[in-house]
Structures are given as structure tokens and as C-alpha cells.
Design a protein around this motif. Structure first.
Motif: not given
Ligand code: SF4
Length: 185
Positions: A20-22, A49-54, A57-61, A121-123
Motif C-alpha cells: 500500500k501507499v505508505e 499481484p499489486c498493479p501499482e507497486v509493480t 514502487g513503494i515510494k509512490r504517492w 489531482w496531479g502535477g
């Protein structure tokens, strides 16, 4: 022969909150309440599988659905699900029952009934980039996340009718509802 040929697929973070997002997890590693129930009832458990972490990665927002609604992310979701589609087909062909897929409500990827949304959201992050307006625009809406949408499309294309269930980590009643639904189905 003890096996009961009953299988359920879980979104990745039910078994591993570290994807998960930290800052988001309310449990230490795996969701004990859901897993205890599934183990007690004799389910074989497949972790998707986690579609985001793959991808990020784990440092994502934290993301919203609109950010992930791209041809690239959808393609990624399709590619990572295909090995599981093949397993599902093989199990069904050999008399196993796929009880369902459990998603995570509120997720832009794995939401089943609810997902998070914002057109703003973004930028860049910062007061000078309107971060307050971006935060205010964040909302939970009814709808599926991108990974669940792609799984649903793939299952439909393959004439597979598999139920989707979901939990919302922040709402304990959804876990009780899930257990009741599984008992009834
Ligand atoms: S909800 Fe989906 S995308 Fe988010 S951490 Fe869990 S498995 Fe990964």
C-alpha cells in the motif's frame, strides 16, 4: 483426499499491506480477520499481484482513478492478470470452484464498489501549485478501479462468471458483510 477444491483470489495487499501507499495500512502485515475466516473455511488462497507497486514502487504517492486511466496502465493490468486467468481456467476445467475475487474499496486500482477520484489531482505538490484545491477535490465515488475493470473485461471475454467481493479497510462492517456474503454464496 482432504482438499475441497474451493479457491478465492485476493487483491495483493490483503496478504501484504506493505504494497500500500505508505501511511495507509491499519494492520501490520496481513488482514487477520479476513484470512482467519478464509483459512478456517478451507479456502485455497491466490494472491493477485499489486498493479501499482509493480509499476510505481513503494515510494509512490496516492493516486486517483483518473491518473491511472491510461492505455499504459490498463495494458499493465491486463499483462499481470493473464497468468492468473490461465490458472483460473485450468482449475475450473478440472472441477475446482473459484469462489470469487476480493477487491479493496476506495482504491483507484482495486476498488469494486468504490474508488477515489479527482479531476485536479496531479502535477506539482506545493502551496504555489494549488495543493489545497487539489486536496479538497479528492473524493470517493461509486465505481470500480482500473485493475478490477480490466479483470472484469478479461473474464467476460473468456466467458467466465466470477463474483467480485470487496472490503473497505477503514470500515470494519464491510469485513463482516464480506464474511456473511461468502457464507450465503
Ligand atoms: S489496493 Fe490494489 S493497488 Fe492498492 S495496494 Fe492493494 S493491491 Fe496494490
Amino acid at each position: 483426499m482432504k482438499r475441497n477444491k474451493k479457491i478465492i483470489l485476493l487483491c495483493h495487499c490483503i496478504l501484504n499491506c506493505n504494497s500500500k501507499v505508505e501511511g495507509l495500512s491499519l494492520y501490520k502485515g496481513a488482514d487477520e480477520k479476513i484470512l482467519k475466516y478464509l483459512i478456517d473455511k478451507g479456502y485455497g488462497i491466490i494472491q493477485l499481484p499489486c498493479p501499482e507497486v509493480t509499476v510505481y514502487g513503494i515510494k509512490r504517492w496516492g493516486h486517483v482513478k483518473e491518473q491511472l486511466d491510461t492505455p499504459y496502465f490498463r495494458q499493465h493490468c491486463k499483462e499481470i492478470f493473464i497468468p492468473y486467468l490461465n490458472q483460473i481456467k485450468d482449475y475450473i476445467k478440472n472441477g475446482y470452484k473459484i469462489k470469487g475475487i476480493i477487491g479493496i474499496d476506495g482504491s483507484p486500482s482495486c476498488g469494486v464498489s468504490k474508488t477515489c477520484s479527482s479531476s485536479k489531482w496531479g502535477g506539482e505538490v506545493g502551496c504555489e501549485f494549488g495543493i489545497a484545491e487539489k486536496i479538497i477535490d479528492l473524493k470517493i465515488i461509486n465505481g470500480k478501479g482500473i485493475f478490477i475493470e480490466e479483470i472484469e473485461n478479461i473474464l467476460k471475454d473468456n466467458n467466465l462468471n466470477i463474483k467480485f467481493f470487496s472490503i473497505d479497510e477503514e470500515d470494519i462492517s464491510t469485513k463482516n458483510n464480506l464474511i456473511k456474503l461468502l457464507q450465503d454464496n
